[in-house]
Write a protein that holds these residues in place. Structure first.
Motif, mmCIF file in Angstrom:
data_model
loop_
_atom_site.group_PDB
_atom_site.id
_atom_site.type_symbol
_atom_site.label_atom_id
_atom_site.label_comp_id
_atom_site.label_asym_id
_atom_site.label_seq_id
_atom_site.Cartn_x
_atom_site.Cartn_y
_atom_site.Cartn_z
ATOM 1 N N ILE A 198 0.845 -1.197 0.000
ATOM 2 C CA ILE A 198 0.000 0.000 0.000
ATOM 3 C C ILE A 198 0.879 1.244 0.000
ATOM 4 O O ILE A 198 1.755 1.396 0.834
ATOM 5 N N ASN A 199 0.616 2.114 -0.948
ATOM 6 C CA ASN A 199 1.275 3.415 -1.007
ATOM 7 C C ASN A 199 0.205 4.443 -0.645
ATOM 8 O O ASN A 199 -0.586 4.850 -1.496
ATOM 9 N N SER A 200 0.160 4.852 0.609
ATOM 10 C CA SER A 200 -0.892 5.762 1.057
ATOM 11 C C SER A 200 -0.709 7.171 0.499
ATOM 12 O O SER A 200 -1.683 7.896 0.336
ATOM 13 N N GLN A 201 0.501 7.552 0.189
ATOM 14 C CA GLN A 201 0.748 8.887 -0.355
ATOM 15 C C GLN A 201 0.105 9.038 -1.738
ATOM 16 O O GLN A 201 -0.523 10.048 -2.034
ATOM 17 N N ASP A 202 0.248 8.027 -2.593
ATOM 18 C CA ASP A 202 -0.326 8.060 -3.939
ATOM 19 C C ASP A 202 -1.693 7.398 -4.010
ATOM 20 O O ASP A 202 -2.313 7.364 -5.073
ATOM 21 N N ASN A 203 -2.151 6.818 -2.878
ATOM 22 C CA ASN A 203 -3.431 6.112 -2.822
ATOM 23 C C ASN A 203 -3.490 4.985 -3.856
ATOM 24 O O ASN A 203 -4.437 4.862 -4.618
ATOM 25 N N ARG A 204 -2.443 4.158 -3.848
ATOM 26 C CA ARG A 204 -2.340 3.042 -4.791
ATOM 27 C C ARG A 204 -1.911 1.779 -4.050
ATOM 28 O O ARG A 204 -1.267 1.844 -3.015
ATOM 29 N N ILE A 205 -2.263 0.666 -4.651
ATOM 30 C CA ILE A 205 -1.785 -0.613 -4.141
ATOM 31 C C ILE A 205 -1.046 -1.329 -5.263
ATOM 32 O O ILE A 205 -1.280 -1.066 -6.453
ATOM 33 N N SER A 206 -0.163 -2.227 -4.894
ATOM 34 C CA SER A 206 0.542 -3.058 -5.870
ATOM 35 C C SER A 206 0.728 -4.442 -5.263
ATOM 36 O O SER A 206 0.753 -4.598 -4.044
#
Length: 66
Positions: free
Chosen positions: A2-10
């Motif tokens: 989870i990348n909370s800064q960019d609001n993305r998951i991978s």
């Protein structure tokens, strides 16, 4: 991941315990003995496996969860 800064998951890379060189005695049994609730269910530890001293080849105890 989870990348909370960019609001993305991978996706994360899947690894097995063997891939990470985790051993039953050295790792899994210790985790179970020290934090049984981490496995999600209540466990009762009835035994714990110990390495026998070099001078004594007696029986070994095992960790068992119920």
């Amino acid at each position: 991941m989870i990348n909370s800064q960019d609001n993305r998951i991978s996706p994360v890379t899947v690894k097995t315990f063997s891939d990470l060189d985790f051993k039953e005695r050295e790792h899994l049994q210790e985790w179970q003995a020290n934090q049984p609730s981490a496995l999600g269910d209540e466990l009762l530890i009835t035994q714990k496996k110990f390495k026998a001293p070099l001078q004594n080849s007696g029986s070994k105890l095992k960790t068992q969860g119920l």
